[in-house]
Design a protein around this motif. Structure first.
Motif, PDB file in Angstrom:
ATOM      1  N   PRO A  91       1.071   5.715  -0.852  1.00 14.74           N
ATOM      2  CA  PRO A  91       0.281   6.932  -1.076  1.00 14.74           C
ATOM      3  C   PRO A  91       0.368   7.385  -2.526  1.00 14.74           C
ATOM      4  O   PRO A  91       1.437   7.360  -3.148  1.00 14.74           O
ATOM      5  CB  PRO A  91       0.918   7.955  -0.132  1.00 14.74           C
ATOM      6  CG  PRO A  91       2.305   7.459   0.094  1.00 14.74           C
ATOM      7  CD  PRO A  91       2.226   5.951   0.029  1.00 14.74           C
ATOM      8  N   ASN A 121      -3.846  -0.943 -11.400  1.00 16.53           N
ATOM      9  CA  ASN A 121      -2.966  -0.446 -10.327  1.00 16.53           C
ATOM     10  C   ASN A 121      -1.494  -0.786 -10.559  1.00 16.53           C
ATOM     11  O   ASN A 121      -0.717  -0.916  -9.609  1.00 16.53           O
ATOM     12  CB  ASN A 121      -3.420  -0.983  -8.962  1.00 16.53           C
ATOM     13  CG  ASN A 121      -4.738  -0.388  -8.532  1.00 16.53           C
ATOM     14  OD1 ASN A 121      -5.086   0.737  -8.932  1.00 16.53           O
ATOM     15  ND2 ASN A 121      -5.501  -1.128  -7.745  1.00 16.53           N
ATOM     16  N   GLU A 127       0.849  -1.184   0.000  1.00 16.20           N
ATOM     17  CA  GLU A 127       0.000   0.000   0.000  1.00 16.20           C
ATOM     18  C   GLU A 127       0.897   1.251   0.000  1.00 16.20           C
ATOM     19  O   GLU A 127       1.737   1.424   0.886  1.00 16.20           O
ATOM     20  CB  GLU A 127      -0.911   0.015   1.223  1.00 16.20           C
ATOM     21  CG  GLU A 127      -1.902   1.176   1.232  1.00 16.20           C
ATOM     22  CD  GLU A 127      -2.828   1.125   2.441  1.00 16.20           C
ATOM     23  OE1 GLU A 127      -4.022   1.388   2.291  1.00 16.20           O
ATOM     24  OE2 GLU A 127      -2.322   0.809   3.549  1.00 16.20           O
ATOM     25  N   LYS A 140      -1.218  -1.196  -3.988  1.00 14.34           N
ATOM     26  CA  LYS A 140      -2.534  -0.857  -3.449  1.00 14.34           C
ATOM     27  C   LYS A 140      -2.524   0.647  -3.187  1.00 14.34           C
ATOM     28  O   LYS A 140      -1.923   1.116  -2.226  1.00 14.34           O
ATOM     29  CB  LYS A 140      -2.812  -1.620  -2.160  1.00 14.34           C
ATOM     30  CG  LYS A 140      -4.179  -1.329  -1.555  1.00 14.34           C
ATOM     31  CD  LYS A 140      -4.379  -2.109  -0.267  1.00 14.34           C
ATOM     32  CE  LYS A 140      -5.740  -1.814   0.360  1.00 14.34           C
ATOM     33  NZ  LYS A 140      -5.909  -2.541   1.644  1.00 14.34           N
ATOM     34  N   LYS A 154      -3.198   4.376  -2.045  1.00 16.82           N
ATOM     35  CA  LYS A 154      -3.833   5.044  -0.919  1.00 16.82           C
ATOM     36  C   LYS A 154      -3.890   6.534  -1.256  1.00 16.82           C
ATOM     37  O   LYS A 154      -2.854   7.209  -1.313  1.00 16.82           O
ATOM     38  CB  LYS A 154      -3.038   4.820   0.366  1.00 16.82           C
ATOM     39  CG  LYS A 154      -3.622   5.526   1.578  1.00 16.82           C
ATOM     40  CD  LYS A 154      -2.738   5.321   2.800  1.00 16.82           C
ATOM     41  CE  LYS A 154      -3.293   6.065   4.017  1.00 16.82           C
ATOM     42  NZ  LYS A 154      -2.417   5.911   5.204  1.00 16.82           N
TER      43      LYS A 154
END
Length: 395
Positions: A48, A336, A46, A380, A382
């Motif tokens: 940003p 992604n 994950e 992932k 964020k």
């Protein structure tokens, strides 16, 4: 018969051994056929992610600058002699009229004494000539002596008078030389290095000055522009002449050697009239107030010119990486996945790059953790808010 009985008694034992060997073989074969369990797949990391956008910003252009006091005064001796005393330390702040150096004054005092004696002698000769003129004048009037003798006496008087004036000038010159043996500060300022020591022989022909006094009430920062930068500057600011365009320049900032910003802003005042043929640059000068004496001659820094822009994308420098002299970001694509994209940099605004190519408004890029990525990696995402981005970039 005994042999057959013995063989029959050994058969059960052999069968038992064969049975156990068969079981071991089956177990070994079954263990070889079993496949190890598949390793569990790592979940995507994950990270940003931000959306790039176009916002008003202040762009800075920086130019290397060298600082000089508004007056750097060479302190040189006006008379020859032995340096008898040094009354100031290197780097000290001095006031106008403060003694700095003293040269042995004894030879010049003797010259003054000799000049005074000659002056007194010339005055005595003048008085004698005046007496002679006064004595001969009535004799000529009564026709006792000829007029030639009186004219000769008057000429001697005029010569004695000239000798007095010359002797007086020699006295004044000797006084000046005595005064030159004490060298004082011509202005308030800072003393630079002193290459001489007490006992050194100095004089008017000495190639090196005793020191340099920097008057630093204001400081000049000299910087240069390339021919391309100069062309951009002329096109950006209104005015028919270079002087008119310089007047339109906003106040400039001075970035010191430790990357801190000098608290007072300066004004660009002057530009040379021609380019340097060696490196193709033209010189400018910006003046900064220096009331607290924080700036010294010889310091270096950068002049920062500001320009307001509205149509460039802002990309945090923290979200970029360099490869072969190009700046890249990791852009978020379908599924992604991330891919490196080269950027065209138009300038900087604080901790942001102003981008004119490589991205478009709304594109998403990875903000942190880019050192763990390569093309095609799935992450992932964020989402990071704009407020959080600005706070982080301001740290």
């Amino acid at each position: 018969m005994e042999t057959s009985v013995e063989n029959k008694s050994q058969r059960p034992v052999m069968y038992t051994l064969l049975f156990f060997i068969l079981i071991l073989a089956v177990d070994l074969l079954s263990s070889c056929k079993q496949t190890p369990p598949a390793a569990a797949a790592m979940p995507p990391q994950e990270l940003p992610v931000i959306s790039v956008s176009s916002k008003p910003a202040t762009v800075y252009s920086e130019y290397t600058a060298a600082l000089q006091g508004n007056r750097d005064i060479e302190i040189r001796p006006q008379v020859d002699g032995t340096l008898e005393a040094i009354s100031v330390d290197e780097g000290a702040f001095v006031h106008k009229g403060q003694p700095l150096f003293r040269i042995d004054a004894r030879p010049y005092r003797e010259q003054l004494n000799n000049a005074n004696a000659q002056y007194l002698s010339a005055k005595a000769a003048l008085e004698s000539a005046a007496i002679n003129v006064n004595k001969l004048t009535p004799l000529v009037q009564n026709n006792v002596i000829s007029d030639v003798q009186l004219q000769t006496a008057k000429a001697a008087y005029d010569a004695a008078k000239a000798q007095v004036a010359q002797a007086k000038a020699m006295v004044e010159s000797a006084k000046i030389n005595v005064g030159y043996t004490t060298i004082t500060a011509p202005a308030d300022g800072y003393i630079s290095s002193i290459p001489f020591k007490t006992g050194s022989l100095v004089g008017r022909s000495t190639p090196q000055p005793l020191t340099v006094l920097s008057e630093n009430k204001a400081v000049h920062a000299y910087f240069t522009m390339s021919e391309n930068d100069f062309s951009t500057f002329k096109a950006k600011y209104p005015g028919n002449t270079l002087a008119e365009k310089i007047k339109q320049l906003p106040a400039v900032e001075l970035v010191l050697a430790d990357n801190s910003i000098y608290p007072a802003k300066g004004k660009v005042e002057l530009a040379e009239g021609q380019f340097n043929k060696t490196d193709g640059t033209i010189s400018f000068r910006a003046t900064f107030p220096n009331n607290n004496g924080l700036l010294r001659s010889g310091n270096t820094g950068k002049i920062r010119l500001s320009t307001e822009v509205t149509n460039k994308l802002l990309v945090p420098q923290e979200a970029t990486f360099e490869l072969q002299d190009k700046v890249f970001v990791y852009a978020l694509a379908d599924s992604n996945k991330v891919y490196g994209k080269p950027l065209t940099i138009a300038g900087t605004a604080g901790k942001f790059y102003l981008v004119s190519g490589g991205l478009k408004p709304g594109d998403k890029i990875v903000y942190q953790g880019i050192d763990r990525l390569h093309d095609g990696v799935i992450i992932k995402p964020k989402a990071m808010s704009e407020d959080s981005l600005l706070k982080t970039a301001a740290l």
